[in-house]
Design an enzyme around this catalytic site. Structure first.
Site, PDB file in Angstrom:
ATOM      1  N   ARG A 116       0.821  -1.299  -0.139  1.00 35.59           N
ATOM      2  CA  ARG A 116      -0.036  -0.110  -0.182  1.00 35.59           C
ATOM      3  C   ARG A 116       0.961   1.258   0.042  1.00 35.59           C
ATOM      4  NH1 ARG A 116       1.800   3.531   4.188  1.00 35.59           N
ATOM      5  NH2 ARG A 116       1.421   2.564   6.250  1.00 35.59           N
ATOM      6  N   GLU A 215      -6.675   7.453   7.289  1.00 35.47           N
ATOM      7  CA  GLU A 215      -5.648   8.288   7.843  1.00 35.47           C
ATOM      8  C   GLU A 215      -5.068   9.498   6.986  1.00 35.47           C
ATOM      9  OE1 GLU A 215      -2.481   6.129  10.058  1.00 35.47           O
ATOM     10  OE2 GLU A 215      -1.189   7.476   9.886  1.00 35.47           O
ATOM     11  N   ARG A 219      -5.484   5.639   0.504  1.00 37.13           N
ATOM     12  CA  ARG A 219      -4.670   4.507   0.663  1.00 37.13           C
ATOM     13  C   ARG A 219      -4.841   3.698  -0.331  1.00 37.13           C
ATOM     14  NH1 ARG A 219      -2.259   3.646   5.975  1.00 37.13           N
ATOM     15  NH2 ARG A 219      -1.231   5.713   6.668  1.00 37.13           N
ATOM     16  N   CYS A 261       0.963  11.496   9.105  1.00 34.07           N
ATOM     17  CA  CYS A 261       2.060  10.874  10.041  1.00 34.07           C
ATOM     18  C   CYS A 261       3.411  10.951   9.311  1.00 34.07           C
ATOM     19  CB  CYS A 261       1.772   9.254  10.257  1.00 34.07           C
ATOM     20  SG  CYS A 261       2.767   8.657  11.694  1.00 34.07           S
ATOM     21  N   THR A 263       5.922   9.010   9.870  1.00 34.60           N
ATOM     22  CA  THR A 263       6.443   7.751   9.654  1.00 34.60           C
ATOM     23  C   THR A 263       6.196   7.345   8.160  1.00 34.60           C
ATOM     24  OG1 THR A 263       4.492   6.469  10.412  1.00 34.60           O
ATOM     25  CG2 THR A 263       6.117   6.703  11.974  1.00 34.60           C
ATOM     26  N   ARG A 270       3.912   0.640   2.350  1.00 34.87           N
ATOM     27  CA  ARG A 270       4.166  -0.348   3.425  1.00 34.87           C
ATOM     28  C   ARG A 270       3.921  -1.624   2.518  1.00 34.87           C
ATOM     29  NH1 ARG A 270       2.669  -3.871   7.555  1.00 34.87           N
ATOM     30  NH2 ARG A 270       0.445  -3.742   7.466  1.00 34.87           N
ATOM     31  N   ARG A 299       4.552  -7.006  12.732  1.00 35.93           N
ATOM     32  CA  ARG A 299       3.169  -6.637  13.141  1.00 35.93           C
ATOM     33  C   ARG A 299       2.505  -7.857  13.281  1.00 35.93           C
ATOM     34  NH1 ARG A 299       1.026  -0.993  10.151  1.00 35.93           N
ATOM     35  NH2 ARG A 299       2.687   0.241  10.482  1.00 35.93           N
ATOM     36  N   GLU A 304      -1.964  -2.651  12.638  1.00 34.12           N
ATOM     37  CA  GLU A 304      -0.981  -2.309  13.490  1.00 34.12           C
ATOM     38  C   GLU A 304      -1.414  -2.345  14.916  1.00 34.12           C
ATOM     39  OE1 GLU A 304      -0.835   2.147  13.017  1.00 34.12           O
ATOM     40  OE2 GLU A 304       1.221   2.191  13.664  1.00 34.12           O
TER      41      GLU A 304
HETATM   42  P1  ADP Z   1      -1.549   0.058   7.018  1.00 33.32           P
HETATM   43  O1  ADP Z   1      -2.744   0.269   6.106  1.00 33.32           O
HETATM   44  O2  ADP Z   1      -0.746   1.035   7.358  1.00 33.32           O
HETATM   45  O3  ADP Z   1      -0.424  -1.271   6.454  1.00 33.32           O
HETATM   46  P2  ADP Z   1      -2.341  -1.846   9.035  1.00 33.32           P
HETATM   47  O4  ADP Z   1      -0.831  -2.660   9.544  1.00 33.32           O
HETATM   48  O5  ADP Z   1      -3.164  -1.538  10.196  1.00 33.32           O
HETATM   49  O6  ADP Z   1      -1.936  -0.492   8.534  1.00 33.32           O
HETATM   50  O7  ADP Z   1      -2.803  -2.966   8.031  1.00 33.32           O
HETATM   51  C1  ADP Z   1      -4.380  -2.537   7.587  1.00 33.32           C
HETATM   52  C2  ADP Z   1      -5.091  -4.087   7.201  1.00 33.32           C
HETATM   53  O8  ADP Z   1      -4.597  -4.594   6.260  1.00 33.32           O
HETATM   54  C3  ADP Z   1      -5.084  -4.883   8.503  1.00 33.32           C
HETATM   55  O9  ADP Z   1      -6.631  -5.370   8.605  1.00 33.32           O
HETATM   56  C4  ADP Z   1      -4.475  -5.952   8.174  1.00 33.32           C
HETATM   57  O10 ADP Z   1      -4.713  -6.993   8.583  1.00 33.32           O
HETATM   58  C5  ADP Z   1      -4.375  -5.805   6.808  1.00 33.32           C
HETATM   59  N1  ADP Z   1      -2.951  -6.463   6.289  1.00 33.32           N
HETATM   60  C6  ADP Z   1      -1.768  -5.837   6.222  1.00 33.32           C
HETATM   61  N2  ADP Z   1      -0.872  -6.663   5.566  1.00 33.32           N
HETATM   62  C7  ADP Z   1      -1.727  -7.728   4.816  1.00 33.32           C
HETATM   63  C8  ADP Z   1      -1.236  -8.933   4.396  1.00 33.32           C
HETATM   64  N3  ADP Z   1       0.123  -8.967   3.733  1.00 33.32           N
HETATM   65  N4  ADP Z   1      -2.311  -9.745   3.914  1.00 33.32           N
HETATM   66  C9  ADP Z   1      -3.388  -9.342   4.353  1.00 33.32           C
HETATM   67  N5  ADP Z   1      -3.763  -8.305   5.134  1.00 33.32           N
HETATM   68  C10 ADP Z   1      -2.935  -7.510   5.371  1.00 33.32           C
HETATM   69  N1  DAR Z   2       0.060   5.098  16.941  1.00 35.39           N
HETATM   70  C1  DAR Z   2       0.903   6.627  16.393  1.00 35.39           C
HETATM   71  C2  DAR Z   2       1.429   6.439  15.093  1.00 35.39           C
HETATM   72  C3  DAR Z   2       2.491   5.673  14.496  1.00 35.39           C
HETATM   73  C4  DAR Z   2       2.702   5.363  13.154  1.00 35.39           C
HETATM   74  N2  DAR Z   2       1.404   4.509  12.550  1.00 35.39           N
HETATM   75  C5  DAR Z   2       0.687   5.128  11.685  1.00 35.39           C
HETATM   76  N3  DAR Z   2       0.966   6.378  11.241  1.00 35.39           N
HETATM   77  N4  DAR Z   2      -0.565   4.726  11.657  1.00 35.39           N
HETATM   78  C6  DAR Z   2       2.177   6.583  17.453  1.00 35.39           C
HETATM   79  O1  DAR Z   2       2.504   7.834  17.386  1.00 35.39           O
HETATM   80  O2  DAR Z   2       2.407   5.538  18.077  1.00 35.39           O
END
Ligand code: ADP
Ligand code: DAR
Length: 346
Positions: A116, A215, A219, A261, A263, A270, A299, A304
């Site tokens: 993503r 966020e 995305r 954010c 990060t 990611r 993770r 997250e």
């Molecule tokens: P981000 O959108 O920053 O990657 P998260 O780590 O919260 O944030 O992931 C968002 C959603 O995507 C969560 O429901 C997670 O389970 C799902 N997800 C992340 N990576 C994978 C993957 N490789 N396969 C399936 N689902 C995933």
């Molecule tokens: N939970 C916030 C953000 C950390 C990075 N993750 C994001 N942006 N979703 C923290 O300051 O821990």
């Protein structure tokens, strides 16, 4: 909560980047400043003041925030990304430059792959400072661009406002539906007016999604079962380019794609796999030696701040700024190859 012009008091065990880098001197220099959108230092740090267990603790209200409050953001960006105020970001979304034959063609380890990026619309405030009207306009413009996608990216946009129970249940079953942000996002002002202006787009094959006004304002997500990381990256790169024909992204030569954010700055990418490593899970020192070497983050499998289940982990690139998109995916790929080799050896 601290008053507008009072230096916030943090407990001695606070470990966030905010606690570390908001010195009294920085606070005094920035406390009376605001961006042209009226975004203040207090706004930028509120999440970390209210959530002392934050890892970072700050959010930007607009691209300007990164420059108006650079005395606070620059040391946090350097600490997290190893990227200095004098560095410039670089971008490369060309899948031909990625060396990533499927590392698990028999499907023994990699359950699924997801890559993503975050994007925000140029010349608009970010989520923490945006008004309801501006957010609704972003939803209108972005959903119009998404509904114009053709071929394998063709699909449907589902606004969260007024979503039927049936559609909601299906999107939850597909693990596509995002809920109102966590307490960190809440304190950053990212959940204001929820669910108005938010929605989800997915293609007919359910391998391509776009979250609107979560966020970040977009995305853009490519995902599928299995470990064909290059196919997932190729689909994402195509989608990013197609959407950009209609939506101008906020980008800075210094810190790359602008995100709420810090990060996520730079590539805002990611690249993750959900991967079963039950033997390695019993030797976390060996596990982390590999993830550290390849700049990876571990993770849980429900996003997250979640935990792993049944020896399945979410493994992704940690570096996002000062590296290209190809390098982010190569980081993840090379680490996954090493993790699978170690799992096989145990
Ligand atoms: P981000 O959108 O920053 O990657 P998260 O780590 O919260 O944030 O992931 C968002 C959603 O995507 C969560 O429901 C997670 O389970 C799902 N997800 C992340 N990576 C994978 C993957 N490789 N396969 C399936 N689902 C995933
Ligand atoms: N939970 C916030 C953000 C950390 C990075 N993750 C994001 N942006 N979703 C923290 O300051 O821990």
């Amino acid at each position: 909560m601290s008053q507008e012009n009072e230096f916030p008091t943090f407990p001695t065990d606070c470990k966030s980047m905010l606690c570390k880098h908001l010195t009294k001197e920085v606070f005094e220099a920035l406390k009376d400043r605001a961006t042209s959108n009226g975004f203040t230092l207090k706004d930028a740090i509120n999440s970390g003041v209210e959530n002392i267990d934050s890892g970072i603790g700050v959010y930007a209200g607009d691209e300007e925030s990164y420059f108006t409050f650079s005395k606070l953001f620059d040391p946090i960006i350097e600490d997290y990304h190893g990227f200095s105020a004098n560095d410039n970001h670089k971008s490369n979304l060309d899948p031909d430059d990625l060396d990533a034959p499927n590392p698990d063609p028999e499907g023994k380890y990699i359950v699924s792959t997801r890559i993503r990026v975050g994007r925000n619309v140029a010349n608009s405030p970010l989520g923490p400072a945006i008004t309801k009207e501006q957010r609704n306009q972003i939803e209108e413009d972005v959903s119009e661009a998404l509904n114009g996608l053709e071929g394998k990216l063709s699909g449907t946009y589902y606004p969260l406002s007024g979503m039927s129970e049936e559609v909601s249940a299906q999107l939850i079953a597909d693990h596509f539906l995002f809920k109102a942000g966590d307490r960190f996002l809440e304190a950053a002002g990212l959940n204001r007016d929820w669910p108005e202006g938010r929605g989800i787009y997915h293609n007919d094959e359910k391998t391509f999604l776009v979250w609107v006004n979560e966020e970040d304002q977009l995305r853009i997500i490519s995902m599928q079962m299995g470990g064909d990381i290059k196919e997932v990256f190729t689909r994402l790169a195509t989608a990013i380019s197609e959407i950009e024909k209609k939506v101008k992204y906020s980008y800075s030569p210094h810190i790359g794609y602008i995100t709420s954010c810090p990060t996520n700055l730079g590539t805002a990418m990611r690249a993750s796999v959900h991967i079963a490593l039950p033997k390695l899970a019993t030797d976390m020192d060996a596990f982390k030696a590999i993830t550290d070497k390849h700049h990876l983050q571990i993770r849980g499998i429900h996003g997250e701040h979640s935990e792993s289940e049944g020896g399945v982990y979410d493994i992704s690139n940690r570096r996002r700024l000062g590296v290209t998109e190809v390098e982010c995916v190569q980081d993840m790929y090379d680490g996954v190859v090493a993790l699978i080799a170690k799992e096989k050896s145990l």
